[in-house]
Design a protein around this motif. Structure first.
Motif, PDB file in Angstrom:
ATOM      1  N   MET A   1     -30.486  10.714   5.067  1.00 18.83           N
ATOM      2  CA  MET A   1     -31.500  10.547   6.120  1.00 18.83           C
ATOM      3  C   MET A   1     -32.682  11.493   5.900  1.00 18.83           C
ATOM      4  O   MET A   1     -33.818  11.127   6.057  1.00 18.83           O
ATOM      5  CB  MET A   1     -30.837  10.809   7.483  1.00 18.83           C
ATOM      6  CG  MET A   1     -31.785  10.901   8.643  1.00 18.83           C
ATOM      7  SD  MET A   1     -32.524   9.306   9.005  1.00 18.83           S
ATOM      8  CE  MET A   1     -33.760   9.755  10.170  1.00 18.83           C
ATOM      9  N   ASN A   2     -32.378  12.719   5.488  1.00 21.83           N
ATOM     10  CA  ASN A   2     -33.442  13.719   5.450  1.00 21.83           C
ATOM     11  C   ASN A   2     -34.595  13.382   4.523  1.00 21.83           C
ATOM     12  O   ASN A   2     -35.739  13.543   4.887  1.00 21.83           O
ATOM     13  CB  ASN A   2     -32.867  15.082   5.088  1.00 21.83           C
ATOM     14  CG  ASN A   2     -32.980  16.037   6.245  1.00 21.83           C
ATOM     15  OD1 ASN A   2     -33.494  15.671   7.283  1.00 21.83           O
ATOM     16  ND2 ASN A   2     -32.495  17.236   6.074  1.00 21.83           N
ATOM     17  N   ILE A  50     -35.366   8.466  16.696  1.00 17.81           N
ATOM     18  CA  ILE A  50     -34.255   9.116  16.006  1.00 17.81           C
ATOM     19  C   ILE A  50     -33.176   9.412  17.039  1.00 17.81           C
ATOM     20  O   ILE A  50     -33.412  10.162  18.001  1.00 17.81           O
ATOM     21  CB  ILE A  50     -34.707  10.457  15.363  1.00 17.81           C
ATOM     22  CG1 ILE A  50     -35.846  10.252  14.361  1.00 17.81           C
ATOM     23  CG2 ILE A  50     -33.517  11.168  14.728  1.00 17.81           C
ATOM     24  CD1 ILE A  50     -35.452   9.804  13.001  1.00 17.81           C
ATOM     25  N   LYS A  54     -26.663  10.537  16.089  1.00 18.64           N
ATOM     26  CA  LYS A  54     -26.398   9.987  14.748  1.00 18.64           C
ATOM     27  C   LYS A  54     -27.107  10.780  13.658  1.00 18.64           C
ATOM     28  O   LYS A  54     -26.784  10.649  12.482  1.00 18.64           O
ATOM     29  CB  LYS A  54     -26.861   8.526  14.678  1.00 18.64           C
ATOM     30  CG  LYS A  54     -26.068   7.612  15.588  1.00 18.64           C
ATOM     31  CD  LYS A  54     -26.432   6.157  15.346  1.00 18.64           C
ATOM     32  CE  LYS A  54     -25.595   5.241  16.201  1.00 18.64           C
ATOM     33  NZ  LYS A  54     -26.370   4.468  17.158  1.00 18.64           N
ATOM     34  N   ASN A  55     -28.101  11.572  14.038  1.00 19.63           N
ATOM     35  CA  ASN A  55     -28.920  12.312  13.060  1.00 19.63           C
ATOM     36  C   ASN A  55     -29.007  13.783  13.454  1.00 19.63           C
ATOM     37  O   ASN A  55     -30.090  14.331  13.618  1.00 19.63           O
ATOM     38  CB  ASN A  55     -30.323  11.699  12.980  1.00 19.63           C
ATOM     39  CG  ASN A  55     -30.284  10.236  12.578  1.00 19.63           C
ATOM     40  OD1 ASN A  55     -30.012   9.908  11.441  1.00 19.63           O
ATOM     41  ND2 ASN A  55     -30.530   9.360  13.531  1.00 19.63           N
TER      42      ASN A  55
END
Length: 101
Positions: A1-2, A50, A54-55
């Protein structure tokens, strides 16, 4: 994701990131407001959501402790951040003032 998140916020176009949670009442209020902001500004802005649950890595990287939190980025730089729900006009004003649109 990052790395994909970094790619998104490194855009010439301002990117408004809405850090939210599915269980958060005010977050649900902010959704339709952000849709109106997008309808209003069109291609001049990207708005992404976001989910902090989940993140968690991205949320902690930007020290998001409360939801909703909006952060405005342009060219990878954080231009503005605010927790809580704002009205459409206030959000548009900030985006136009802070970004070089």
């Amino acid at each position: 994701m990052n790395s994909s998140f970094d790619n998104i916020i490194n855009s010439e176009k301002p990117v408004l990131v809405d850090f939210f949670a599915s269980w958060c009442g005010p977050c649900k209020m902010l959704g339709p407001i952000l849709k109106e902001v997008k309808d209003n500004l069109g291609d001049r802005i990207s708005i992404i959501k976001i989910d902090v649950d989940k993140n968690q890595q991205v949320a902690s990287q930007y020290q998001v402790r409360g939801v909703p939190t909006m952060i405005l980025f342009q060219n990878g730089k954080q231009l503005w951040r605010q927790s809580g729900v704002l009205q459409k006009g206030d959000i548009i004003k900030v985006i136009l003032e802070k970004s070089n649109q």
